[in-house]
Design a protein around this motif. Structure first.
Motif: not given
Length: 602
Positions: A340-342, A346-351, A452-453
């Motif tokens: 899930g890329i949120g 880029a700021e809301t994508r998990t590492p 992030i959903s």
């Protein structure tokens, strides 16, 4: 595996150099978006993903951008800054993890200078804390002391054949075993390198305890006078690709696991020391462990250790004929990551998601979602599917992984919430029957990386509307009967849940949202806060907070997530809130005020 370098640049002045480098490195050059925040977000995402970075830009930009992420030098990817005119390449981070070599390669391609500053590389001409391809350093933690000792001029002796250690000033002595190099420095534990020269073949019963196979391998190697550090890979039959014991063993030895089909192994029958008709009846070849070891080691290889076995496991070893030229044959176990890329930025994508994308061989998904990966997904083979092709999309991803590839199935938000995660599992559960997937696809490793959903992002933008009990309901009737949807809305209304409505409307479906609103209006106040969140994390983002009585279908489209508060939810003004109507915020209390009232009364 090592991801391919990301070649990035900013100004037009660096484009020509970036394009030349990209062609030389076999990738594409990426121009990062203008504006400091966009550049910083993309660079940090690449770094967090472990992607090597070749940046045609000023060193200062990279230092200021990546400094907050620096933690352990053992985990950081290579980062090389390149002058816009190509005159210099400066390895900033990950010098011994490839940055120094990458800088030298860049300098050679551009006719520039590699500005190497690592002490060991400059003074000794070689890095002692890493091993070249095909070799393993037994004790890397001792390398720092040994390097310091050599630099201090202490007595050093080198035993064994190791071409890469030729620049060292050390007395050459004899006594090392074949395929072993030992550097002894006064006052330090000796460094021991071993050539990866053994192919380990294994077999096991279904469900074999990993400890049984691991113990068999280590005991067998020790009894034959062989070192586990010389094992180059674990090899077996493709039916064992999803066998925990085989994969845990490979991790235990820190080597790749590779697999062959039965026909390939059966061709090795004349060279087996212990062929078995029983094994042939069960899996289609006369031996697994011995055949896999021989197949991996090469056509001129011989068995160093014939088959050893326990009740549930077997192993055999073959010496690799030309280890310096060897690469592990066979097919790796396929890997599918449902990510899930949120909301999309880029700021809301998990590492964790970024790392999986960086390591992927292929990206599968709806084209818009792959586009949202930006530089992280560039230069990777992509397989775009339209909306409505969800089952084909998931099946394609699984079958692609069945070929031994690392595949990422890209979802927006969270892959397990109204996305492809459940469908992937459903296809696997169907087996290889109608509408299912192949047996090979069912053996791939499947991981789910959350994001992030939409409901989380919408609630956060508005304040904390999902701060207490809530539920999510999709208003799409493509896969769910309208009667079932309305029954769930009524149950949520009666239970006084805050609700996140996904897929609230479509071009043809315009009434379900109104019906849901009317049901809720009978159970909660007219001023109950409603959040309308559109295009979260993307251009055109808009978040509005309105009252339930003011909710009309015309204000909502397919790109909107609708949150409706519980009867206790509240909205109020809080300064200048970007994205909120008139600076308003909304939240659902958990009952702390009631707790204080109870404490006061007592």
């Amino acid at each position: 595996m090592s991801p391919e370098p990301a070649v990035v640049h900013l100004a037009p002045a660096g484009e020509e150099t970036a394009q030349r480098l990209a062609r030389h490195l076999g990738t594409v050059a990426l121009c990062l978006p203008t504006g400091h925040e966009g550049v910083a977000a993309d660079l940090r995402a690449l770094f967090a993903a472990g992607r090597p970075i070749v940046a045609v830009m000023a060193v200062g930009i990279l230092i200021r951008t990546l400094a907050p992420l620096l933690a352990s030098k053992h985990a950081e990817p290579p980062v090389v800054a390149v002058a816009e005119d190509g005159s210099s390449a400066v390895p900033l981070l990950g010098g011994h993890h490839g940055a120094n070599d990458l800088a030298r390669r860049i300098a050679g391609a551009l006719g520039g200078h590699a500005a190497i500053t690592t002490a060991g590389d400059i003074a000794l001409g070689v890095a002692l804390d890493v091993a070249p391809p095909g070799w393993r350093l037994d004790n890397p933690l001792d390398a720092k002391a040994v390097t310091a000792g050599v630099l201090a001029g202490r007595s050093a002796r080198l035993a064994g054949e190791a071409d890469w250690l030729a620049p060292l000033t050390a007395e050459r002595v004899t006594g090392a075993e074949p395929g072993v190099a030992v550097l002894s420095v006064e006052g330090c534990a000796p460094l021991v390198w071993r050539q990866r020269s053994l192919a380990l073949g294994v077999g096991c019963a279904r469900g074999c305890d990993p400890d049984e196979l691991i113990a068999l391998v280590h005991e067998s190697l020790a009894s034959a006078g062989l070192s586990a550090g010389a094992v180059a890979g674990v090899f077996s039959l493709d039916l064992k690709a999803d066998e925990a014991a085989v994969n845990v063993l490979a991790a235990n030895l820190d080597v790749p696991a590779r697999f062959f089909d039965a026909a390939t192994l059966e061709a090795l029958t004349p060279r087996l020391a212990t062929p078995s008709a029983t094994v042939f009846r069960e899996v289609g070849c006369h031996g697994v462990a011995e055949a896999a070891a021989l197949c991996a080691a090469g056509p001129s290889a011989n068995l160093t250790l014939p088959k050893r076995k326990t009740k549930n496991a077997t192993c055999a070893v073959a010496a690799i004929a030309e280890p310096e030229r060897w690469a592990p044959p066979g097919r790796p176990r396929g890997h599918l990551a449902v990510v899930g890329i949120g909301p999309g930025s880029a700021e809301t994508r998990t590492p964790a998601v970024s790392r999986l994308v960086a390591e992927a061989d292929d990206l599968v998904g709806y084209g818009l979602y792959i586009d949202l990966l930006g530089p992280l997904g560039a230069a990777k083979p992509r397989h775009d599917f339209p909306l409505g092709g969800e089952e084909d999309r998931c099946r394609h991803a699984l079958e692609l992984a069945a070929e031994g590839r690392r595949v990422v199935l890209v979802c927006s938000g969270d892959g397990g919430i109204y996305a492809m995660g459940a469908l992937v599992m459903e296809l696997l559960a169907r087996g290889d029957g109608p509408h299912g997937v192949s047996e090979a696809a069912r053996r791939v490793e499947v991981v789910h990386a959350p994001g992030i959903s939409a409901m989380q992002a919408a609630s956060a933008h508005a304040g904390a509307l999902l701060g207490h009990d809530f539920c999510a309901i999709s208003l799409s009737d493509l896969l769910t009967e309208r009667a079932a949807i309305l029954a769930r809305v009524r149950a949520a209304a009666e239970g006084d849940f805050a609700i996140a409505f996904y897929n609230p409307v479509s071009a043809r479906r315009r009434t379900l949202l109104a019906e849901a609103r009317d049901i809720l209006a009978r159970h909660r106040p007219a001023d109950t806060p409603v959040v309308l969140a559109r295009n979260l994390g993307r251009p055109g983002e808009a978040v509005r907070i309105i009252a339930l009585a003011d909710l009309v279908v015309e204000d909502v489209d397919m790109l909107t997530t609708v949150l409706i508060g519980a009867s206790s939810s509240r909205a109020f003004a809080l300064g200048d809130r970007a994205g909120g109507a008139s600076g308003s915020v909304a939240y659902t209390p958990r009952g702390y005020a009631r707790k204080h009232e109870t404490e006061g009364a007592s």
